[in-house]
Design a protein around this motif. Structure first.
Motif, PDB file in Angstrom:
ATOM      1  N   VAL A 167      40.787  36.753  58.492  1.00  0.00           N
ATOM      2  CA  VAL A 167      39.433  36.383  58.101  1.00  0.00           C
ATOM      3  C   VAL A 167      39.512  35.654  56.766  1.00  0.00           C
ATOM      4  N   ARG A 168      38.438  34.959  56.429  1.00  0.00           N
ATOM      5  CA  ARG A 168      38.351  34.265  55.156  1.00  0.00           C
ATOM      6  C   ARG A 168      37.289  34.938  54.307  1.00  0.00           C
ATOM      7  N   GLY A 169      37.633  35.157  53.064  1.00  0.00           N
ATOM      8  CA  GLY A 169      36.707  35.814  52.161  1.00  0.00           C
ATOM      9  C   GLY A 169      36.881  35.309  50.745  1.00  0.00           C
ATOM     10  N   GLU A 170      36.436  36.105  49.793  1.00  0.00           N
ATOM     11  CA  GLU A 170      36.471  35.710  48.394  1.00  0.00           C
ATOM     12  C   GLU A 170      36.955  36.878  47.547  1.00  0.00           C
ATOM     13  N   MET A 171      37.741  36.569  46.532  1.00  0.00           N
ATOM     14  CA  MET A 171      38.240  37.596  45.622  1.00  0.00           C
ATOM     15  C   MET A 171      38.323  36.982  44.229  1.00  0.00           C
ATOM     16  N   TYR A 172      37.649  37.570  43.299  1.00  0.00           N
ATOM     17  CA  TYR A 172      37.641  37.099  41.907  1.00  0.00           C
ATOM     18  C   TYR A 172      37.302  35.615  41.853  1.00  0.00           C
ATOM     19  N   ASP A 173      36.288  35.213  42.591  1.00  0.00           N
ATOM     20  CA  ASP A 173      35.789  33.834  42.625  1.00  0.00           C
ATOM     21  C   ASP A 173      36.755  32.847  43.256  1.00  0.00           C
ATOM     22  N   HIS A 174      37.755  33.340  43.961  1.00  0.00           N
ATOM     23  CA  HIS A 174      38.690  32.463  44.665  1.00  0.00           C
ATOM     24  C   HIS A 174      38.617  32.739  46.165  1.00  0.00           C
ATOM     25  N   GLY A 175      38.763  31.710  46.955  1.00  0.00           N
ATOM     26  CA  GLY A 175      38.865  31.901  48.389  1.00  0.00           C
ATOM     27  C   GLY A 175      40.213  32.484  48.769  1.00  0.00           C
ATOM     28  N   VAL A 176      40.217  33.439  49.687  1.00  0.00           N
ATOM     29  CA  VAL A 176      41.457  34.046  50.179  1.00  0.00           C
ATOM     30  C   VAL A 176      41.376  34.176  51.700  1.00  0.00           C
ATOM     31  N   THR A 177      42.528  34.122  52.324  1.00  0.00           N
ATOM     32  CA  THR A 177      42.648  34.439  53.743  1.00  0.00           C
ATOM     33  C   THR A 177      43.351  35.779  53.855  1.00  0.00           C
ATOM     34  N   VAL A 178      42.755  36.696  54.598  1.00  0.00           N
ATOM     35  CA  VAL A 178      43.284  38.054  54.722  1.00  0.00           C
ATOM     36  C   VAL A 178      43.784  38.260  56.147  1.00  0.00           C
ATOM     37  N   ILE A 179      45.076  38.547  56.284  1.00  0.00           N
ATOM     38  CA  ILE A 179      45.725  38.729  57.583  1.00  0.00           C
ATOM     39  C   ILE A 179      46.056  40.204  57.777  1.00  0.00           C
ATOM     40  N   ARG A 180      45.699  40.752  58.915  1.00  0.00           N
ATOM     41  CA  ARG A 180      46.164  42.098  59.262  1.00  0.00           C
ATOM     42  C   ARG A 180      47.596  41.953  59.771  1.00  0.00           C
ATOM     43  N   THR A 181      48.536  42.649  59.177  1.00  0.00           N
ATOM     44  CA  THR A 181      49.933  42.487  59.552  1.00  0.00           C
ATOM     45  C   THR A 181      50.258  43.256  60.832  1.00  0.00           C
ATOM     46  N   ASP A 182      51.481  43.042  61.328  1.00  0.00           N
ATOM     47  CA  ASP A 182      51.983  43.814  62.468  1.00  0.00           C
ATOM     48  C   ASP A 182      52.783  45.026  62.000  1.00  0.00           C
ATOM     49  N   SER A 183      52.483  45.478  60.783  1.00  0.00           N
ATOM     50  CA  SER A 183      52.948  46.764  60.229  1.00  0.00           C
ATOM     51  C   SER A 183      54.450  46.891  60.109  1.00  0.00           C
ATOM     52  N   PRO A 184      55.170  45.911  59.556  1.00  0.00           N
ATOM     53  CA  PRO A 184      56.626  46.044  59.429  1.00  0.00           C
ATOM     54  C   PRO A 184      57.065  47.202  58.548  1.00  0.00           C
ATOM     55  N   ALA A 185      56.198  47.675  57.650  1.00  0.00           N
ATOM     56  CA  ALA A 185      56.546  48.822  56.812  1.00  0.00           C
ATOM     57  C   ALA A 185      56.207  50.155  57.462  1.00  0.00           C
ATOM     58  N   GLY A 186      55.635  50.123  58.668  1.00  0.00           N
ATOM     59  CA  GLY A 186      55.237  51.359  59.318  1.00  0.00           C
ATOM     60  C   GLY A 186      53.961  51.939  58.750  1.00  0.00           C
ATOM     61  N   GLU A 187      53.187  51.110  58.078  1.00  0.00           N
ATOM     62  CA  GLU A 187      51.905  51.514  57.492  1.00  0.00           C
ATOM     63  C   GLU A 187      50.872  50.427  57.760  1.00  0.00           C
ATOM     64  N   GLU A 188      49.598  50.783  57.555  1.00  0.00           N
ATOM     65  CA  GLU A 188      48.581  49.745  57.556  1.00  0.00           C
ATOM     66  C   GLU A 188      48.980  48.672  56.550  1.00  0.00           C
ATOM     67  N   GLY A 189      48.736  47.410  56.900  1.00  0.00           N
ATOM     68  CA  GLY A 189      49.143  46.358  55.983  1.00  0.00           C
ATOM     69  C   GLY A 189      48.319  45.099  56.136  1.00  0.00           C
ATOM     70  N   TYR A 190      48.208  44.366  55.034  1.00  0.00           N
ATOM     71  CA  TYR A 190      47.501  43.087  55.004  1.00  0.00           C
ATOM     72  C   TYR A 190      48.308  42.123  54.146  1.00  0.00           C
ATOM     73  N   GLU A 191      48.208  40.836  54.481  1.00  0.00           N
ATOM     74  CA  GLU A 191      48.729  39.785  53.631  1.00  0.00           C
ATOM     75  C   GLU A 191      47.573  38.906  53.202  1.00  0.00           C
ATOM     76  N   LEU A 192      47.506  38.619  51.911  1.00  0.00           N
ATOM     77  CA  LEU A 192      46.441  37.803  51.348  1.00  0.00           C
ATOM     78  C   LEU A 192      47.028  36.471  50.910  1.00  0.00           C
ATOM     79  N   VAL A 193      46.518  35.399  51.478  1.00  0.00           N
ATOM     80  CA  VAL A 193      47.016  34.057  51.204  1.00  0.00           C
ATOM     81  C   VAL A 193      46.003  33.349  50.315  1.00  0.00           C
ATOM     82  N   CYS A 194      46.488  32.769  49.220  1.00  0.00           N
ATOM     83  CA  CYS A 194      45.619  32.035  48.307  1.00  0.00           C
ATOM     84  C   CYS A 194      46.347  30.797  47.818  1.00  0.00           C
ATOM     85  N   THR A 195      45.641  29.910  47.167  1.00  0.00           N
ATOM     86  CA  THR A 195      46.283  28.746  46.574  1.00  0.00           C
ATOM     87  C   THR A 195      47.113  29.183  45.374  1.00  0.00           C
ATOM     88  N   ALA A 196      48.114  28.379  45.042  1.00  0.00           N
ATOM     89  CA  ALA A 196      49.019  28.741  43.951  1.00  0.00           C
ATOM     90  C   ALA A 196      48.277  28.881  42.628  1.00  0.00           C
TER      91      ALA A 196
END
Length: 367
Positions: A167-196
């Motif tokens: 999904v696409r959202g906002e964090m600290y006035d920046h746009g972010v893409t939030v991905i639900r991971t396939d749990s490689p750590a064996g836990e709930e997980g997300y990856e947040l993608v933002c511009t550099a």
């Protein structure tokens, strides 16, 4: 180079090189941080090389060369492999579909080679491949309280539910893409993608706002994924046939051709790959983890039955752990690991060692 080195240094990071990237190895007391992630949540920076594939024929082009079916719907992704002619794994990747592009996240050391090869194979297709590694930062949020952590700092959207959806959202006035991971750590997980240019604000937000979340580095990530039975590239994967690793989540046998598919299909139809991935549990404490710079022989009754690919401290089970590829018909409950300091006894364990708040989609499955 991490795009937020100064901030990592403020938190006491010790760094290491990964391809052309420099990432935190640890922030001190990694065993304690590992427990914190297992019990609550932690934040890390993930190293990815990024390819952006555009053009009207982008979907068919990428779908024809990887091992899994590429989704066509905006907001969905998939885990896939590139194989060589002998069906050995050349690299793994995640591919995410947006309205006008495919975003391919690869190990950073592989992205340049794959980009060049794909460009050479574009003939009459409407496809363009651009490297965008330096344009993005990717932060991981992992642990049983990962959903609560993301919800506490994400605005304009809720956390995605389905694995590899985003999904696409906002964090600290920046746009972010939030991905639900396939749990490689064996836990709930997300990856947040933002511009550099937003990376420093996003990381600071993840570490200091909302639910508390300590930083962790590659050493803890390797340990978490090992406990979860997740093979990593290149340590456990490079050159291996995917069936040997039980990577069923990376394969779609109904899709069109890709390099090495015939060999993979024959292994599947035979129902028994030559090897399988297992765990080894050794005696000792966090200082007794064997060094595995090159694969180490695994022996049963003096006979070599396979090799261990990597090892780490398994804080969740309070023992040194290793991943090993052994002959498929190996049924021994104990084995020895041939280390530089002599043979060490180990229990042979079916993976995963641990299922936390979620199960890794990459934990081996043999059917």
């Amino acid at each position: 180079m991490t795009v937020v080195r100064d901030l990592h240094e403020d938190y006491g990071a010790v760094f290491e090189e990964r391809g052309e990237r420099v990432l935190p190895r640890h922030f001190g007391r990694p065993a304690r941080t590992q427990r914190a992630v297992r019990n609550a949540v932690g934040v890390t920076e993930h190293a990815y090389g990024v390819l952006v594939v555009t053009g009207d024929d982008r979907h068919d082009f990428v779908d024809n060369v990887v091992t899994n079916a590429i989704p066509e719907t905006d907001g969905e992704g998939v885990y896939a492999l590139l194989l060589d002619a002998q069906a050995g794994i050349r690299t793994d990747m995640y591919v995410y579909t947006t309205e006008d592009s495919l975003l391919c996240f690869l190990p950073p050391e592989r992205v340049g080679e794959v980009a060049d090869e794909w460009r050479e194979n574009v003939f009459i297709e409407d496809v363009e491949i651009a490297e965008a590694t330096d344009d993005f930062a990717v932060f991981g949020v992992h642990g049983p309280e990962a959903t609560e952590k993301v919800a506490s700092v994400l605005h304009q959207s809720g956390a995605p539910d389905a694995p590899l959806s985003f999904v696409r959202g906002e964090m600290y006035d920046h746009g972010v893409t939030v991905i639900r991971t396939d749990s490689p750590a064996g836990e709930e997980g997300y990856e947040l993608v933002c511009t550099a240019d937003a990376a420093s604000d996003i990381l600071e937000t993840l570490l200091t706002r909302g639910l508390n979340a300590p930083p962790f580095g590659t050493r803890v990530w390797e340990a978490l994924t090992l406990e979860a039975g997740t093979p990593l590239y290149p340590h456990d994967m490079a050159g291996r046939v995917p069936n040997v690793l039980g990577l069923r989540n990376a394969l779609d046998f109904e899709k069109g051709c890709y390099v090495g598919q015939e060999i993979v299909s024959k292994v599947e139809n035979r129902g028994r790959p030559s090897q399988r991935l297992v765990g080894l549990r050794l005696d000792g404490d966090a200082e007794d983890v064997p060094a595995i710079d090159d694969p180490l022989d695994v022996r049963v009754d003096g006979r070599t039955v396979g090799e261990a690919t990597r090892a780490a401290w398994g804080g969740a089970v309070d023992a040194p752990l290793a991943l090993a590829l052994v002959s498929y018909d190996t049924e021994a409950e104990t084995a020895t690991l041939a280390t530089a300091d002599g043979e060490r006894a180990a229990d042979v364990v079916e993976l995963p060692f641990l299922v936390g708040s979620d199960r890794s989609a990459r934990a081996p499955r043999y059917e």
